[in-house]
Design a protein around this motif. Sequence first.
Motif, PDB file in Angstrom:
ATOM      1  N   SER A  31       0.700  -1.179   0.224  1.00 54.91           N
ATOM      2  CA  SER A  31       0.118   0.201   0.104  1.00 54.91           C
ATOM      3  C   SER A  31       1.062   1.164  -0.087  1.00 54.91           C
ATOM      4  CB  SER A  31      -0.958   0.085   1.172  1.00 54.91           C
ATOM      5  OG  SER A  31      -0.187   0.257   2.365  1.00 54.91           O
ATOM      6  N   VAL A  32       0.174   2.290  -0.377  1.00 59.34           N
ATOM      7  CA  VAL A  32       0.995   3.767  -0.307  1.00 59.34           C
ATOM      8  C   VAL A  32      -0.049   4.626   0.215  1.00 59.34           C
ATOM      9  CG1 VAL A  32       2.016   5.712  -1.785  1.00 59.34           C
ATOM     10  CG2 VAL A  32       2.142   3.080  -2.394  1.00 59.34           C
ATOM     11  N   PHE A  33       0.565   5.317   1.343  1.00 57.89           N
ATOM     12  CA  PHE A  33      -0.295   6.269   2.166  1.00 57.89           C
ATOM     13  C   PHE A  33       0.563   7.597   2.549  1.00 57.89           C
ATOM     14  CE2 PHE A  33      -2.179   8.008   6.280  1.00 57.89           C
ATOM     15  CZ  PHE A  33      -3.551   8.415   5.860  1.00 57.89           C
ATOM     16  N   ASP A  34       0.027   8.743   2.143  1.00 55.58           N
ATOM     17  CA  ASP A  34       0.946   9.712   2.486  1.00 55.58           C
ATOM     18  C   ASP A  34       2.451   9.840   1.969  1.00 55.58           C
ATOM     19  OD1 ASP A  34      -1.208  11.206   3.279  1.00 55.58           O
ATOM     20  OD2 ASP A  34      -0.773  10.884   5.350  1.00 55.58           O
ATOM     21  N   ASN A  35       2.498   9.372   0.844  1.00 56.60           N
ATOM     22  CA  ASN A  35       4.086   9.133   0.522  1.00 56.60           C
ATOM     23  C   ASN A  35       4.776   7.768   1.125  1.00 56.60           C
ATOM     24  OD1 ASN A  35       3.636  11.180  -1.623  1.00 56.60           O
ATOM     25  ND2 ASN A  35       4.156  12.557  -0.092  1.00 56.60           N
ATOM     26  N   ASP A  36       3.889   7.309   2.164  1.00 53.48           N
ATOM     27  CA  ASP A  36       4.831   6.067   2.673  1.00 53.48           C
ATOM     28  C   ASP A  36       4.525   4.798   2.089  1.00 53.48           C
ATOM     29  OD1 ASP A  36       5.991   7.739   4.588  1.00 53.48           O
ATOM     30  OD2 ASP A  36       4.458   7.647   6.124  1.00 53.48           O
ATOM     31  N   GLU A  37       5.611   4.150   1.675  1.00 53.47           N
ATOM     32  CA  GLU A  37       5.275   2.789   0.729  1.00 53.47           C
ATOM     33  C   GLU A  37       5.426   1.563   1.699  1.00 53.47           C
ATOM     34  OE1 GLU A  37       8.080   2.706  -2.153  1.00 53.47           O
ATOM     35  OE2 GLU A  37       7.019   4.234  -3.383  1.00 53.47           O
ATOM     36  N   ASN A  38       4.340   0.644   2.030  1.00 51.67           N
ATOM     37  CA  ASN A  38       4.600  -0.539   2.832  1.00 51.67           C
ATOM     38  C   ASN A  38       4.776  -1.706   1.791  1.00 51.67           C
ATOM     39  OD1 ASN A  38       4.059   1.043   4.887  1.00 51.67           O
ATOM     40  ND2 ASN A  38       1.722   0.920   4.886  1.00 51.67           N
ATOM     41  N   TYR A  39       5.754  -2.449   2.278  1.00 56.03           N
ATOM     42  CA  TYR A  39       6.192  -3.506   1.587  1.00 56.03           C
ATOM     43  C   TYR A  39       5.973  -4.898   2.388  1.00 56.03           C
ATOM     44  CZ  TYR A  39       8.444  -0.600  -1.737  1.00 56.03           C
ATOM     45  OH  TYR A  39       8.747   0.283  -2.978  1.00 56.03           O
ATOM     46  N   GLN A  40       5.622  -5.998   1.684  1.00 56.47           N
ATOM     47  CA  GLN A  40       5.484  -7.141   2.313  1.00 56.47           C
ATOM     48  C   GLN A  40       6.646  -8.122   1.656  1.00 56.47           C
ATOM     49  OE1 GLN A  40       2.800 -10.590   0.948  1.00 56.47           O
ATOM     50  NE2 GLN A  40       2.040 -10.329   3.079  1.00 56.47           N
ATOM     51  N   VAL A  41       7.892  -8.580   2.805  1.00 58.18           N
ATOM     52  CA  VAL A  41       8.838  -9.063   2.295  1.00 58.18           C
ATOM     53  C   VAL A  41       9.160 -10.370   2.727  1.00 58.18           C
ATOM     54  CG1 VAL A  41      10.131  -6.956   2.586  1.00 58.18           C
ATOM     55  CG2 VAL A  41      10.107  -8.218   4.686  1.00 58.18           C
ATOM     56  N   CYS A  42       9.676 -11.209   2.054  1.00 59.94           N
ATOM     57  CA  CYS A  42      10.106 -12.466   2.275  1.00 59.94           C
ATOM     58  C   CYS A  42      11.529 -12.698   2.619  1.00 59.94           C
ATOM     59  CB  CYS A  42       9.943 -13.535   1.154  1.00 59.94           C
ATOM     60  SG  CYS A  42      10.280 -15.485   1.224  1.00 59.94           S
ATOM     61  N   VAL A  43      11.947 -13.334   3.847  1.00 62.04           N
ATOM     62  CA  VAL A  43      13.399 -13.308   4.328  1.00 62.04           C
ATOM     63  C   VAL A  43      13.911 -14.716   4.684  1.00 62.04           C
ATOM     64  CG1 VAL A  43      13.050 -10.995   5.408  1.00 62.04           C
ATOM     65  CG2 VAL A  43      12.360 -13.233   6.832  1.00 62.04           C
ATOM     66  N   TYR A  44      15.184 -14.805   4.674  1.00 61.23           N
ATOM     67  CA  TYR A  44      15.668 -15.960   5.181  1.00 61.23           C
ATOM     68  C   TYR A  44      15.530 -16.256   6.516  1.00 61.23           C
ATOM     69  CZ  TYR A  44      18.313 -15.587   0.774  1.00 61.23           C
ATOM     70  OH  TYR A  44      18.906 -15.272  -0.640  1.00 61.23           O
ATOM     71  N   THR A  45      15.195 -17.541   6.913  1.00 61.42           N
ATOM     72  CA  THR A  45      14.930 -17.947   8.223  1.00 61.42           C
ATOM     73  C   THR A  45      16.107 -19.301   8.482  1.00 61.42           C
ATOM     74  OG1 THR A  45      12.960 -17.102   8.363  1.00 61.42           O
ATOM     75  CG2 THR A  45      13.573 -18.727  10.078  1.00 61.42           C
ATOM     76  N   PRO A  46      17.190 -19.093   9.171  1.00 62.40           N
ATOM     77  CA  PRO A  46      17.437 -17.889  10.010  1.00 62.40           C
ATOM     78  C   PRO A  46      18.078 -17.169   8.891  1.00 62.40           C
ATOM     79  CG  PRO A  46      19.117 -19.806  10.399  1.00 62.40           C
ATOM     80  CD  PRO A  46      17.909 -20.244   9.439  1.00 62.40           C
ATOM     81  N   PRO A  47      18.117 -15.768   9.382  1.00 58.56           N
ATOM     82  CA  PRO A  47      18.746 -14.912   8.459  1.00 58.56           C
ATOM     83  C   PRO A  47      20.362 -15.165   8.083  1.00 58.56           C
ATOM     84  CG  PRO A  47      18.600 -13.830  10.693  1.00 58.56           C
ATOM     85  CD  PRO A  47      17.695 -15.152  10.639  1.00 58.56           C
ATOM     86  N   ASN A  48      20.581 -14.604   7.017  1.00 61.68           N
ATOM     87  CA  ASN A  48      22.008 -14.757   6.879  1.00 61.68           C
ATOM     88  C   ASN A  48      22.890 -13.593   7.294  1.00 61.68           C
ATOM     89  OD1 ASN A  48      21.420 -16.959   4.969  1.00 61.68           O
ATOM     90  ND2 ASN A  48      21.099 -15.469   3.124  1.00 61.68           N
ATOM     91  N   ILE A  49      23.647 -14.102   8.193  1.00 62.81           N
ATOM     92  CA  ILE A  49      24.501 -13.066   9.223  1.00 62.81           C
ATOM     93  C   ILE A  49      25.710 -13.056   8.594  1.00 62.81           C
ATOM     94  CG2 ILE A  49      25.282 -12.503  11.334  1.00 62.81           C
ATOM     95  CD1 ILE A  49      22.268 -12.310  10.998  1.00 62.81           C
TER      96      ILE A  49
END
Length: 764
Positions: free
Chosen positions: A15-33
């Motif tokens: 979504s976009v609201f007041d120039n703020d963009e909201n993203y849905q992200v897919c991440v590594y589990t566990p994250p790549n440190i």
Amino acid sequence: MDAEDSLFLAYRLVSVFDNDENYQVCVYTPPNIVSDGLWGGEVNGRTPMKSSLTMFELQAGLILGPSLDIKALNLNHYKKMLFPYGSQDTLATVTSLGYVFFIFVTSVQMDLTMITRTGNKVWGIALVGLLTPIIAGLSCWSFLSESTKAYLGPVYTDLHIVIGTHSLTSFSVVACVLTDLKILNSELGRLALSSALVSDTLSLIIMNTGTALINDIDGEISLVGLAPFFSFVILVPLISRPAMLWVIKHTPEGRPVKEHYIFIIIGMVLGLGWLSVRLNQDFILGPFILGLSVPEGPPLGSALIKKIQLFGLSFLLPIFVTTCVMKVDLTLPFQSKPVLYVIAFILLVHAVKITGCLVVTLCCKMPFSDSLSLALILSCQGVVEVCLFNGIYDSKLLTGQTYGILMIAIMIIASIAQTSLKYLYDPSRKYTSYQQRNIMNLKATSELRMVACLHKQSHITSIIDFLDICHPTTDNPIVVDALHLIELIGRALPIFVPHRQKADPGLHNSYSDNVILAFDFYQQEKPETTVNIYTAISPPRLMHEDVCNLALDKLAAMVILPFHQRWSIDGKIESNDKNIRAINLKVLERAPCSVGILVARASLPKDSPLRLAMVFLGGNDDREALCLAKRAARDPRTNLVVYHLVAEDKAGTSNLENILDKAVLKNVRQENCELSNVIYREIPSIDGSQTTAFLRSIVGGHDYFIVGRRHEVNTPQTSGLTSWSEFPELGAIGDLLASSDCRSRASVLVVQQQESHAQMKWKF
């Protein structure tokens, strides 16, 4: 945006609201440190550019490097590669620990008990400086017309944040400004720190209490949030303070605190930060409360600061500040009218704040230049405000346009204030006009007032030996202001305590117990001597101000400084403190009276006659030294020998100097000497080598030498000696007598007569 330009597997715009963009992200589990290398991570995805730690190391290493012309080199591709989407969170999170440790160190250095000991002037400055700009700013903000509010849009709501934040005074920022300007322990610096401490404490209480009263689900003010907040604020000191005092109690005196205690406390900093967030407070509240619970100064407070200083404050904090400023986007469409309103309110708040501080200080009869300097100091902004604006901006409470203006305003205000302060306030100006304060100009029956400086316990004996040499009597008493100088470690507020008056409960008496006991015992033995004892805790580079201020206030005729080297019984150098030498050089330059540097080698025998020697070449310093030697010769147990080194060629010496030298030598010449314990010897000396040979021949026959520091440049007796001097502050003769080549056990006092401030600008 391609997924390859991020640290995520995939993402999509929600979504976009007041120039703020909201993203849905897919991440590594566990994250790549960590990364498996350039080729080892192809299968599992742990390549260098997809691993958080690798990206952080690259960003932290390059972010502070030199800027490049992005337009000319078209570096947008490399910018995306170095700062892929999602990596900024890792950089900001890790480096924000630098700000957390900065707040913790600042609170460790704070002494809240000072608030209860400040006077009405400090409270007046703090309250006026905090409240008047808020009242004036909010009044103007509330009177804006509806059309103006509509035109300003979201910037209108930004203005109340501008008013509140620019009205604040940060204790840590003021301490940094005073340290940079080298006026931390000046009268103005102490007043500014006390005012900033009161103002900062009040503002923190107001802000955190307001945060605790956050609205509930229905939007109504609820007192429920106050219970966990106040429980947290009360319980953390009640539990941690006794534990830290236990650590100090079980640390042997003079030994460092065990490192596992340090690491436990650092872990508590992070743990209490997490707990603060769980209580809907800012992360830094926990570290701040814990820092206030740490006993300031050595051994624990100083150990914590030294452990955190390098990595937390010198490395992480600058990177965090840089990431805050990186968020400023000057390519945004800046509308002229909203920008002007933001600038106008910033100027209004600071103008009211400066005017309010000026009114209070002028009513307290402070000079206008000092009042304006204080107002500018309290208006300075720095790293605290940068991080504050960054947090507000991240919370979506500030527009990008206002955020950019506020960041630029911090730099402009700080630059103007510090530049102006260098011209408005000069702590050395108090020494420019005063009467002659030296031993030569004392009346025969007047008391001798001196300031004796001590850094270590070993200096006590040498100072007491010197006081015995001065031979205090009922007709010629001595008043000594003994100043115990201690390095400021683990605290921000410099301390100056007179022990003859009401003791400062914030100062641990153990700092100066031995000094107090030693001089109390000496005063009982020698009632003709009055000793006043003081303790000054300040940074080494500013200690000379404490010495000169005390000498000026007490009308001292001489300041006695210990030499920076100490010898063992076998004649080898036992200690060499460069900080003491730096202090001595600055006192020689600025002292409002005569100065003596005491090179102590051995304690004087109490019941045996003293074999005292005075080496006289001529000049102001030698005449001052001779007057002190003649005072010592009033003691019948002192055998004084005056060695007058005379050159055959006196063409380089003015007639006036010869007349003054003869006048001061008149009553010590053998044929006119009134005292049987004084011997005058005239020694021919044509050059420096002959002077050296003579001094080496007599060092074994004396216990104590008094010499002048400076002589004329073309004096034949010292020709060639100056170029070989190891310590110019001792002069040619003093340096030779103090040198290890002389193989002497005699102590040496090097005297410099007080002169006008304009004549005392030497380069060493």
